[in-house]
Design an enzyme around this catalytic site. Structure first.
Site, short mmCIF file in Angstrom:
data_model
loop_
_atom_site.label_atom_id
_atom_site.label_comp_id
_atom_site.label_asym_id
_atom_site.label_seq_id
_atom_site.Cartn_x
_atom_site.Cartn_y
_atom_site.Cartn_z
N ASP A 198 0.75 -1.24 -0.07
CA ASP A 198 0.02 -0.09 0.16
C ASP A 198 0.86 1.32 -0.07
O ASP A 198 0.68 2.18 -0.50
CB ASP A 198 -1.09 -0.01 1.22
CG ASP A 198 -2.02 -1.11 1.34
OD1 ASP A 198 -2.07 -1.73 0.33
OD2 ASP A 198 -2.30 -1.56 2.45
N ASP A 199 2.16 1.05 0.53
CA ASP A 199 2.79 2.46 0.77
C ASP A 199 3.45 2.47 -0.82
O ASP A 199 4.23 3.45 -0.89
CB ASP A 199 4.01 2.09 1.63
CG ASP A 199 3.36 2.00 3.12
OD1 ASP A 199 2.40 2.37 3.43
OD2 ASP A 199 4.37 1.01 3.72
N ASN B 151 6.69 8.96 0.33
CA ASN B 151 6.26 8.88 -0.92
C ASN B 151 4.84 9.37 -1.18
O ASN B 151 4.21 9.91 -0.22
CB ASN B 151 6.01 7.18 -1.19
CG ASN B 151 5.93 6.77 -2.57
OD1 ASN B 151 5.90 7.56 -3.54
ND2 ASN B 151 5.11 5.53 -2.65
N SER C 184 9.01 -35.27 33.37
CA SER C 184 9.86 -34.88 32.49
C SER C 184 9.16 -35.00 30.91
O SER C 184 9.70 -36.08 30.14
CB SER C 184 11.46 -35.50 32.50
OG SER C 184 11.33 -36.65 32.44
#
Lengths: 607, 283
Positions: free
Chosen positions: A15-16, A148, A522
């Protein structure tokens, strides 16, 4: 040595405009074959608004088919381009969803430059701070903040300056020495390769210029060191191969080998199939020494002038990479270059919030989380701090069963505690003590569900040993929880610590020459393996008391199954928590078999 | 490569005779000199390779003083499969992918070094330097170990094997430049020469022997061509070229800007083909 390859990490989501920015950088520097460009004119993501016949730059950096369906990238993808000065730029692209921190840490571990994208229409978001925090943590040298989508905001200077001012405040608490802010538009191509005509108020570098002007920081010149990768043998030849770091080696240099601490001189250096008189930083070489020395893969060669500070305790930051959380006290394999040793995180000091850089208290570390921890290694190592050397300050943690890479660590500093304690050798030793009792010291480790019959079997075995004049002792898990382990609960981390303490006590008793019977649930294989690793070959006998859970429930000698079924005991083995069946036990006995038969089976192994 | 030689019981290096293999072989010589290469080379022979490839292979291996293992899928041969009677993807699966799995199993190789590069094809961009294969040589691209710094996790759980890609980061131009710089001998097929070719669509196919089914009345024409990649001759298209020296090839590679595998008929089949092949065990 001049670096021929520059590595760039891109941070941001689709998206950027990240993929578009990288796609444009590649196309405008003619780094993409034309048939690939052609295909991006035809293929469209669902929902794409790019006109048919135009290049969809974002398609150039994606990969696998699953991603194309989802419209997002999932791993780290690499792209290569040539810079004008003939160097090569390798661009790594880490994606932007839930496995983000992990993928970004992977890409950042080798990156020289971090490109952090900010969508100007959205301003500074938490992910921007996360990107900067990870770049800082992983030691990325230069960060370029690309602001941007300024084309969508009329290329306004004030927007760029506001974002820069906000980020500079956050940067003041990070370790990033070199940050460059660039206003740009990936879509329109402003300030990517060529200077923008739309932003004459900006006089700084374009993205390509900011990448090309990067130079490696002047090395903190220390003494050369090399980890041995391979012992190379041929007729009348034995050399040690590896890559030289932090300096150079010359023929006749006096060197020390760690851990043997032997000192010798270099008699020959072979690089590129030739004998040379000296080698530089980052060269792959084979060294030959004047005298025969004790050295194997994983050992370290350093200049004899260098003072080494081996330690088995370190402060480190760890990025956790696996779905199974980091468990305190569990043993992992630590790999640092070609060096390997078991290691345990002894304390998680705090988690690091990747958005704010703040610290929060923690007892575990899940996938994508970053923590500051103390780690203890089984053998002393000569690691450096990560800020001094990325190469000698890093390590990875590997699961001891699946061998998956589960954690990545950066040494902050070593804790000197290890050095001050040296092992004292006593002349009356384990063998002597056991011989006095006419027996061989051993530990019989009985593992199985609660109610499987471990204590009953241990009791019967010890009675028989006693009758035969043998010297033994039973370590009972429940009994020890009333004293030594009274502070521990039943979470996986506490169980790991419980097993660790019991195995250390067993080790002391074996050293006293005793036959030790351990009766303890254990439930985790990794913890049992670690216990086993404390003992000599043949000394640790893992006995799996394999009783069907229905029988254990029916027996329920302590009423615990009943309680657990009602939700009264959250981490009860077999109900709220799994029991991992031993993969290769030395012996399997059935808790519902005849007791005498089981006892005889075990006695056969002891005597 | 040193890492592989040191960390595994029975490593092997794939040798496909192409330029990437020539570079690998050269790197191996350098890595271990003066010792000989401490692992064998493996060639998967489909029986449809160019004759010049086989000749070159035997010379190069002898010169390097290395051991060569050649494997052919005999069941495939017995079934009569060839590049003409089966789809290209089926033929490749049987004669290359299955053959490779057979060879790795037969010799119990636990690590195989290959010359794949990330720039060749998109799904290869996702490989690690040390890439784990699960039992049955299956590749699970979603479950790959993260690889950080130069700290390689070489350990294997039972049933797993390792594929190692030392030149993953290189590009085609890097390969040619390195070949030039180090004066590495590469197969003559990479250099332009008049060769007998026929046209199939836009592709030029060299007729290397009389097994190629020609159309009625068709005769191969002599055209000056060279190859950008080497494989099975009926499936590897030539490009018209006059490049007869390494310098000319590098100039051409810079100029042409054509994805090199576009001349391999197999990859054009569909966009995801490489990932599918890889998850089945292909290199």
């Amino acid at each position: 040595m001049e670096k021929a390859i520059v590595r760039l990490l891109t941070c941001g989501s689709v998206d950027d405009g990240k993929s578009t920015l990288i796609g444009r950088l590649l196309v405008e520097t003619e780094s993409i074959p034309y048939d690939t460009i052609e295909s991006t004119k035809k293929i469209r993501r669902s929902g794409s608004t790019i006109a048919a016949g135009e290049i969809d730059f974002s398609l150039l950096t994606d990969g696998l088919e699953a991603e194309r369906e989802q419209g997002i990238t999932i791993d780290v993808a690499y792209r290569s381009m040539s810079l004008l000065d003939g160097k090569r730029l390798i661009i790594s692209d880490a994606p932007g969803h839930e496995q983000y921190t992990r993928n970004m840490a992977v890409a950042a571990s080798r990156a020289d430059i971090g490109l952090v994208l900010v969508d100007a229409t959205k301003g500074v978001r938490t992910q921007t701070l996360r990107h900067l925090t990870i770049c800082s943590l992983m030691g990325v040298n230069r960060v370029i903040v690309a602001i941007n989508k300024l084309d969508a905001l009329g290329y306004k200077q004030s927007i760029f300056e506001d974002i820069q001012a906000t980020l500079e405040k956050a940067l003041s608490r990070m370790q990033l020495p070199d940050v460059i802010f660039i206003p740009l538009s990936a879509l329109a191509g402003d300030n990517v390769v060529g200077k923008s005509k739309n932003m004459d108020w900006y006089t700084g570098a374009t993205l390509l210029e900011a990448i090309q002007s990067w130079r490696p920081p002047a090395a903190d010149v220390g003494q050369a060191r090399m980890r041995i990768q391979l012992v190379s043998r041929a007729e009348n030849f034995r050399g040690l191969s590896g890559t030289v770091h932090l300096g150079s080696f010359k023929v006749a240099d006096e060197v020390r080998v760690f851990p043997s601490n032997q000192i010798t001189r270099i008699s020959k250096i072979i690089a590129n199939q030739q004998e040379v008189s000296a080698v530089d930083d980052l060269q792959a070489v084979t060294l030959v020494f004047e005298s025969e020395i004790d050295a194997t893969r994983g050992d370290l060669i350093v200049s004899s002038k260098e003072e080494l500070h081996p330690s088995d305790r370190f402060n480190a930051d760890i990025v956790w990479l696996h779905e199974d959380a980091l468990i305190q006290s569990r043993s992992y394999l630590l790999l640092a270059g070609s060096t390997q040793t078991p290691a345990t995180v002894t304390r998680i000091k705090h988690k690091i919030d990747v958005h704010t850089g703040g610290e929060t208290a923690a007892t575990d570390l899940g996938m994508n989380e970053i923590g500051s921890v103390e780690i203890a290694t089984d053998t002393p190592l000569t690691l450096l701090s990560y800020s001094k050397s990325r190469e000698f300050g890093n390590f990875i943690l590997v699961d001891r069963l699946t061998f998956n890479t589960v954690g990545a660590g950066m040494i902050r500093h070593s804790l000197r505690r290890g050095e001050n304690i040296t092992y004292q050798k006593y002349e009356v030793n384990k063998g002597v003590r056991a011989a006095q009792k006419s027996q061989q010291a051993k530990v019989i480790w009985l593992t199985g569900l609660s109610g499987s019959g471990k204590s009953t079997i241990a009791n019967a075995v010890e009675k028989r040993l006693y009758a035969q004049g043998m010297h033994s002792y039973v370590l009972d898990g429940d009994n020890l929880r009333m004293g030594l382990n009274a502070d521990l609960g039943f979470t996986p981390a506490d169980r790991a610590e419980n097993v660790r303490r019991v195995s250390e006590v067993a080790k002391v008793l074996v050293d006293a020459g005793l036959i030790v019977l351990v009766a303890i649930i254990s439930p985790f294989e990794a913890d049992r393996r670690r216990a086993k690793s404390l003992f000599a070959e043949g000394e640790f006998i893992e006995v799996f008391v394999d009783t069907p859970v229905e029988i254990c429930v029916a027996r329920d000698p302590k009423g615990l199954y009943e309680k657990a079924a009602q939700g009264g005991i959250p981490n009860f083995t077999g109900i709220g928590q799994e029991y991992q069946r031993p993969i290769a036990p030395n012996l399997v006995v059935k808790g519902d078999d005849d007791l005498d038969a089981s006892v005889s089976k075990i006695l056969k192994v002891i005597i | 490569m040193r890492e592989t030689a040191a960390a595994y019981r029975r490593p092997v290096m794939m040798y496909s005779i192409g330029k990437d293999s020539s570079v690998l072989l050269h790197l191996a010589k350098k890595a271990f000199y003066p010792a000989v290469i401490p692992f064998p080379l493996l060639h998967i022979d489909t029986t449809w390779k160019f004759k010049e490839m086989i000749k070159f292979r035997d010379q190069a291996v002898a010169k390097a003083g290395a051991t060569l293992v050649v494997h052919t899928n005999q069941e495939g041969i017995a079934s009569g499969i060839n590049p003409f009677n089966a789809s290209i993807s089926e033929y490749t699966r049987v004669m290359k992918t299955v053959a490779l799995r057979q060879a790795l199993d037969k010799y119990e190789f636990d690590a195989a070094i290959g010359g794949s590069r990330r720039d060749e094809e998109k799904s290869r961009a996702k490989e690690r330097i040390f890439s784990v294969r699960e039992a049955g040589h299956k590749w699970d691209p979603r479950n790959q170990r993260p690889e950080l710094w130069h700290t390689y996790n070489t350990r294997l759980a039972p049933g797993q094997t390792m594929r190692v890609f030392p030149i993953s980061d290189w590009t085609e131009v890097d390969i040619w430049r390195y070949i030039m710089q180090e004066q590495i001998e590469v197969n003559p097929l990479y250099f332009a020469k008049a060769r007998p070719v026929i046209r199939r669509g836009v592709q030029l196919i060299m007729v290397d022997d009389d097994r190629y089914p020609l159309n009625p009345g068709e005769t191969p024409e002599l055209i000056e061509v060279r190859f950008r990649t080497l494989g099975c001759y009926p499936l590897t298209a030539a490009v018209e070229s006059k490049a007869q020296t390494l310098t000319e090839i590098v100039d051409e590679v810079f100029e042409v800007k054509l994805s090199e595998r576009a001349t391999r008929l197999i990859d054009g089949a569909n966009e995801d083909s490489m990932e599918k092949k890889k998850s089945e065990g292909y290199f």
